[in-house]
Design a protein around this motif. Structure first.
Motif, PDB file in Angstrom:
ATOM      1  N   ARG A  81       0.836  -1.199   0.000  1.00 17.24           N
ATOM      2  CA  ARG A  81       0.000   0.000   0.000  1.00 17.24           C
ATOM      3  C   ARG A  81       0.873   1.253   0.000  1.00 17.24           C
ATOM      4  O   ARG A  81       1.815   1.363   0.789  1.00 17.24           O
ATOM      5  CB  ARG A  81      -0.906   0.010   1.220  1.00 17.24           C
ATOM      6  N   ARG A  82       0.553   2.185  -0.914  1.00 15.53           N
ATOM      7  CA  ARG A  82       1.363   3.401  -1.033  1.00 15.53           C
ATOM      8  C   ARG A  82       0.509   4.655  -1.026  1.00 15.53           C
ATOM      9  O   ARG A  82      -0.694   4.625  -1.320  1.00 15.53           O
ATOM     10  CB  ARG A  82       2.180   3.371  -2.334  1.00 15.53           C
ATOM     11  N   PHE A  83       1.183   5.730  -0.700  1.00 15.01           N
ATOM     12  CA  PHE A  83       0.584   7.062  -0.724  1.00 15.01           C
ATOM     13  C   PHE A  83       1.411   7.889  -1.699  1.00 15.01           C
ATOM     14  O   PHE A  83       2.641   7.950  -1.603  1.00 15.01           O
ATOM     15  CB  PHE A  83       0.635   7.653   0.687  1.00 15.01           C
ATOM     16  N   CYS A  84       0.747   8.511  -2.681  1.00 12.82           N
ATOM     17  CA  CYS A  84       1.439   9.323  -3.672  1.00 12.82           C
ATOM     18  C   CYS A  84       0.708  10.646  -3.825  1.00 12.82           C
ATOM     19  O   CYS A  84      -0.534  10.689  -3.832  1.00 12.82           O
ATOM     20  CB  CYS A  84       1.499   8.583  -5.012  1.00 12.82           C
ATOM     21  N   ALA A  85       1.473  11.733  -3.949  1.00 14.51           N
ATOM     22  CA  ALA A  85       0.881  13.063  -4.138  1.00 14.51           C
ATOM     23  C   ALA A  85       1.733  13.855  -5.123  1.00 14.51           C
ATOM     24  O   ALA A  85       2.955  13.679  -5.186  1.00 14.51           O
ATOM     25  CB  ALA A  85       0.802  13.805  -2.800  1.00 14.51           C
ATOM     26  N   VAL A  86       1.079  14.712  -5.898  1.00 14.76           N
ATOM     27  CA  VAL A  86       1.790  15.576  -6.837  1.00 14.76           C
ATOM     28  C   VAL A  86       1.259  17.000  -6.727  1.00 14.76           C
ATOM     29  O   VAL A  86       0.079  17.226  -6.422  1.00 14.76           O
ATOM     30  CB  VAL A  86       1.658  15.084  -8.296  1.00 14.76           C
TER      31      VAL A  86
ATOM     32  N   HIS B 277       7.007  18.834   0.657  1.00 15.72           N
ATOM     33  CA  HIS B 277       7.739  18.559   1.898  1.00 15.72           C
ATOM     34  C   HIS B 277       6.830  18.805   3.103  1.00 15.72           C
ATOM     35  O   HIS B 277       6.808  18.016   4.061  1.00 15.72           O
ATOM     36  CB  HIS B 277       8.981  19.447   1.974  1.00 15.72           C
ATOM     37  N   GLY B 278       6.055  19.877   3.046  1.00 11.74           N
ATOM     38  CA  GLY B 278       5.128  20.166   4.133  1.00 11.74           C
ATOM     39  C   GLY B 278       4.063  19.090   4.270  1.00 11.74           C
ATOM     40  O   GLY B 278       3.645  18.746   5.387  1.00 11.74           O
ATOM     41  N   LEU B 279       3.623  18.555   3.123  1.00 12.44           N
ATOM     42  CA  LEU B 279       2.630  17.484   3.159  1.00 12.44           C
ATOM     43  C   LEU B 279       3.213  16.241   3.822  1.00 12.44           C
ATOM     44  O   LEU B 279       2.534  15.551   4.593  1.00 12.44           O
ATOM     45  CB  LEU B 279       2.164  17.155   1.737  1.00 12.44           C
ATOM     46  N   LEU B 280       4.479  15.944   3.528  1.00 12.92           N
ATOM     47  CA  LEU B 280       5.135  14.803   4.167  1.00 12.92           C
ATOM     48  C   LEU B 280       5.177  14.988   5.677  1.00 12.92           C
ATOM     49  O   LEU B 280       4.833  14.065   6.433  1.00 12.92           O
ATOM     50  CB  LEU B 280       6.550  14.637   3.614  1.00 12.92           C
ATOM     51  N   ASP B 281       5.582  16.188   6.110  1.00 12.56           N
ATOM     52  CA  ASP B 281       5.673  16.441   7.550  1.00 12.56           C
ATOM     53  C   ASP B 281       4.312  16.273   8.221  1.00 12.56           C
ATOM     54  O   ASP B 281       4.200  15.679   9.292  1.00 12.56           O
ATOM     55  CB  ASP B 281       6.201  17.850   7.799  1.00 12.56           C
ATOM     56  N   ARG B 282       3.259  16.789   7.566  1.00 12.83           N
ATOM     57  CA  ARG B 282       1.917  16.698   8.154  1.00 12.83           C
ATOM     58  C   ARG B 282       1.413  15.254   8.153  1.00 12.83           C
ATOM     59  O   ARG B 282       0.782  14.808   9.106  1.00 12.83           O
ATOM     60  CB  ARG B 282       0.955  17.597   7.367  1.00 12.83           C
ATOM     61  N   THR B 283       1.756  14.522   7.105  1.00 12.72           N
ATOM     62  CA  THR B 283       1.347  13.117   7.044  1.00 12.72           C
ATOM     63  C   THR B 283       2.000  12.328   8.170  1.00 12.72           C
ATOM     64  O   THR B 283       1.347  11.510   8.837  1.00 12.72           O
ATOM     65  CB  THR B 283       1.736  12.506   5.682  1.00 12.72           C
TER      66      THR B 283
ATOM     67  N   ARG C 243      10.346   8.349  -1.687  1.00 14.69           N
ATOM     68  CA  ARG C 243      11.117   9.513  -2.134  1.00 14.69           C
ATOM     69  C   ARG C 243      10.195  10.671  -2.458  1.00 14.69           C
ATOM     70  O   ARG C 243       9.003  10.475  -2.749  1.00 14.69           O
ATOM     71  CB  ARG C 243      11.959   9.151  -3.368  1.00 14.69           C
ATOM     72  N   LEU C 244      10.772  11.870  -2.418  1.00 12.65           N
ATOM     73  CA  LEU C 244      10.048  13.070  -2.816  1.00 12.65           C
ATOM     74  C   LEU C 244      11.018  13.997  -3.522  1.00 12.65           C
ATOM     75  O   LEU C 244      12.241  13.871  -3.366  1.00 12.65           O
ATOM     76  CB  LEU C 244       9.401  13.761  -1.618  1.00 12.65           C
ATOM     77  N   GLY C 245      10.478  14.912  -4.298  1.00  9.46           N
ATOM     78  CA  GLY C 245      11.346  15.844  -4.981  1.00  9.46           C
ATOM     79  C   GLY C 245      10.670  16.514  -6.158  1.00  9.46           C
ATOM     80  O   GLY C 245       9.459  16.360  -6.378  1.00  9.46           O
ATOM     81  N   VAL C 246      11.463  17.264  -6.925  1.00 10.17           N
ATOM     82  CA  VAL C 246      10.988  17.947  -8.129  1.00 10.17           C
ATOM     83  C   VAL C 246      11.236  17.027  -9.320  1.00 10.17           C
ATOM     84  O   VAL C 246      12.365  16.574  -9.539  1.00 10.17           O
ATOM     85  CB  VAL C 246      11.734  19.284  -8.325  1.00 10.17           C
ATOM     86  N   LEU C 247      10.202  16.747 -10.081  1.00 13.16           N
ATOM     87  CA  LEU C 247      10.329  15.810 -11.194  1.00 13.16           C
ATOM     88  C   LEU C 247      11.257  16.343 -12.282  1.00 13.16           C
ATOM     89  O   LEU C 247      11.288  17.542 -12.560  1.00 13.16           O
ATOM     90  CB  LEU C 247       8.954  15.516 -11.790  1.00 13.16           C
ATOM     91  N   HIS C 248      11.974  15.428 -12.907  1.00 10.43           N
ATOM     92  CA  HIS C 248      12.888  15.778 -13.990  1.00 10.43           C
ATOM     93  C   HIS C 248      12.092  16.278 -15.199  1.00 10.43           C
ATOM     94  O   HIS C 248      11.013  15.753 -15.496  1.00 10.43           O
ATOM     95  CB  HIS C 248      13.716  14.555 -14.384  1.00 10.43           C
TER      96      HIS C 248
ATOM     97  N   GLU D 283       6.083   9.870  -3.160  1.00  9.74           N
ATOM     98  CA  GLU D 283       5.508   8.525  -3.150  1.00  9.74           C
ATOM     99  C   GLU D 283       6.197   7.719  -2.067  1.00  9.74           C
ATOM    100  O   GLU D 283       7.429   7.662  -2.012  1.00  9.74           O
ATOM    101  CB  GLU D 283       5.648   7.832  -4.497  1.00  9.74           C
ATOM    102  N   MET D 284       5.377   7.101  -1.210  1.00  9.38           N
ATOM    103  CA  MET D 284       5.953   6.365  -0.084  1.00  9.38           C
ATOM    104  C   MET D 284       5.072   5.184   0.302  1.00  9.38           C
ATOM    105  O   MET D 284       3.857   5.168   0.071  1.00  9.38           O
ATOM    106  CB  MET D 284       6.128   7.280   1.131  1.00  9.38           C
TER     107      MET D 284
END
Length: 562
Positions: free
Chosen positions: A469-474, A486-492, A533-538, A555-556
């Motif tokens: 099971r994964r959680f993904c956000a864009v 990054h803020g969404l990760l911290d809140r999650t 991982r999280l970041g700015v897409l290529h 996505e985690m």
């Protein structure tokens, strides 16, 4: 499920009788199909483009029929009619035969070693003395498109080329060359282009641009020539204009190039079995020889029949009925599976025709028997085991629209939730990017997330894979918005009650990943274990989805938080 659109009156004419809409809906259900919509070309255009665009469009009634994804034999009018007629006992299933040319040698397709770098396989066949009408021609083209969308996986696995054999001369050569060395007049164009020019030309083509990525980064492009150097096709992109099919075409050369030879053989079988009924000798297909670089020669199409044996007891037990061996054999024969009792106990011998590539296991045969029997006719029985259902912990936390994490993230972040349940995926990110691409005209920013399963290889499991099971956000906007993700990760993590500390909590650290822009990617660790991982897409990733703005993503794996 693929949807097949057929003209109602043409369908009824082919079936030899008319039905009311309700009667045909019931027939579809009995046969395992679904009449999804009753419409017309005019109504479809009016709904999608407005009444002004629908002016002059046809009012002919269309049936939109949902077909199981693995029933490639039902993707055109010919196969649909044939299947229904056999099901209703008004037609015996035809016998498909591969024949040698009446005179001369078979057409030959020679594969060179250069194709190994891009698209190494090919199969071929000839439909001899075929008669096209406008309706047959339209169905012929439509089936190719349906197969390309389905088993061919948007031409990435298989690409079909059809040619007027009387305009070209064998033997044919399937090779691969640098794009600058390939030059020909493509289908429906008025002048010659090099392959390099064609790739630029089709970048703005609403249909063909979706296939360019398959070969555009390759050092060589696949191409098929006849003995006079005429280009038949540059698979999987476009055919040559010289050999195009018309209503006057009498002999059709069909070639399928592929990265998966098994699927190529299935696709070729489907094309020739569906349309060989219009040949002067119905249901016969002229063979072609394919010569591989190692010198081995194969004859196609295979049109292979195979036999399976199973017991009527197995079918009765699995379906929940009590029928004789002979009766079950009759049921299977109605599904184009010619069957008979062998006389050895309750054994049934079932012949699988080349049109039924979906039959892999005894359970597939059992399912067809149940369908022919009629699901509504299966007796209702009381379950032998009584249990009290209770929701598992994983679904209660992370499943469905009632998922607490889903609701809270959507509320706090104004993100739109998505659900995709049609394919087994190894990552959630492409689905979100496809959704953004389809909605890029919406006001910015676009913020989407999904909580769902992916499938990962796992040799410790009996099936070689497991769900995770994964959680993904864009986040898609004029600026990358890394701080938003990054803020969404911290809140999650806060919602999951995981502290921002190394060791027993979570932390992020710089990482390299080709999906993300160099220096703008971080790996997520929870209790010392990497979970995503999280970041700015290529930019290359963004461009692949025809997007023009920066995008950040996360996505985690969320199962470790149980």
């Amino acid at each position: 499920m693929p949807t097949v659109g057929v003209k109602r009156d043409l369908l009824f004419k082919a079936l030899g009788r008319t039905y009311t809409d309700e009667e045909f809906d019931e027939l579809c259900f009995e046969f395992g199909l679904e009449l999804d919509e009753i419409t017309s070309e005019k109504e479809i255009i009016s709904r999608e483009q407005g009444d002004s665009k629908a002016s002059g469009a046809s009012d002919t009634i269309l049936y939109k029929i949902d077909v199981p994804a693995n029933r490639y034999d039902l993707l055109c009018l010919e196969g649909l009619v044939r299947g229904l007629q056999v099901f209703k006992n008004t037609l015996e299933a035809p016998r498909y035969r591969r024949v040698s040319p009446s005179s001369g040698e078979p057409q030959k397709l020679v594969i060179t070693k250069e194709t190994a770098a891009v698209r190494p396989h090919a199969v071929a066949a000839v439909l001899r003395n075929i008669t096209f009408t406008q309706e047959r021609y339209d169905s012929f083209i439509e089936l190719q498109e349906k197969l390309h969308q389905n088993i061919c996986r948007l031409r990435s696995l298989v690409a079909i080329g059809t040619h007027d054999l009387d305009t070209i001369s064998g033997p044919f050569t399937y090779t691969a060359k640098p794009p600058g060395d390939i030059s020909f007049k493509p289908l429906n164009q008025t002048k010659e282009y090099t392959a390099t020019q064609l790739m630029s030309l089709y970048k703005t083509d609403s249909h063909l641009r979706h296939y360019l990525h398959i070969i555009e980064d390759k050092p060589v492009y696949p191409v098929i020539y006849d003995s006079n150097g005429i280009v038949l096709s540059m698979p999987p992109i476009i055919n040559g204009d010289h050999s195009k099919i018309t209503l006057k075409t009498k002999n059709v050369f069909i070639e399928c190039t592929a990265t998966d030879v098994t699927k190529a053989k299935i696709v070729l079988d489907m094309m020739v079995t569906m349309f060989s009924e219009y040949c002067s000798q119905p249901f016969t297909v002229e063979e072609a020889e394919v010569v591989y670089p190692d010198g081995k020669t194969y004859k196609y199409p295979e049109l292979a029949y195979r036999k399976e044996k199973l017991s009527s007891e197995f079918i009765n037990r699995k379906v929940g009925i009590n029928e004789s061996t002979e009766k079950i054999a009759q049921l299977l024969t109605r599904m184009c599976l010619l069957s008979q009792a062998t006389g050895v106990g309750d054994e049934i011998e079932v012949e699988i025709p080349p049109t039924r590539s979906d039959i892999i296991h005894a359970c597939d045969i059992m399912e067809d028997a149940a369908m022919a029997y009629g699901f509504n006719n299966i007796p209702r029985t009381t379950p032998r085991t009584y249990t009290v259902a209770n929701q598992q912990f994983v679904p209660s936390l992370f499943l469905g629209h009632s998922c607490p994490l889903r609701q809270i993230v959507a509320h706090l972040s104004s993100l739109t939730t998505l659900c995709h349940h049609q394919v087994a995926r190894t990552t959630l990110l492409p689905g979100l990017l496809k959704t953004i691409a389809a909605n890029r005209k919406m006001p910015l920013p676009l913020k989407l997330f999904e909580i769902s399963d992916v499938v990962l290889k796992d040799e410790t499991k009996d099936v070689g894979a497991r769900n995770s099971r994964r959680f993904c956000a864009v986040y898609y906007n004029k600026s990358p918005g890394f701080e938003v993700i990054h803020g969404l990760l911290d809140r999650t993590m806060q919602l999951l009650e995981v502290k921002s500390v190394r060791g027993d909590g979570y932390h992020i650290q710089a990482a390299d990943d080709s999906t993300f822009f160099p220096g703008r990617c971080a790996e997520i660790f929870v209790r010392g274990k990497s979970v995503g991982r999280l970041g700015v897409l290529h930019p290359d990733v963004i461009n692949r989805f025809e997007l023009t703005m920066p995008c950040s993503a996360l996505e985690m794996d969320i199962e470790p938080f149980l």
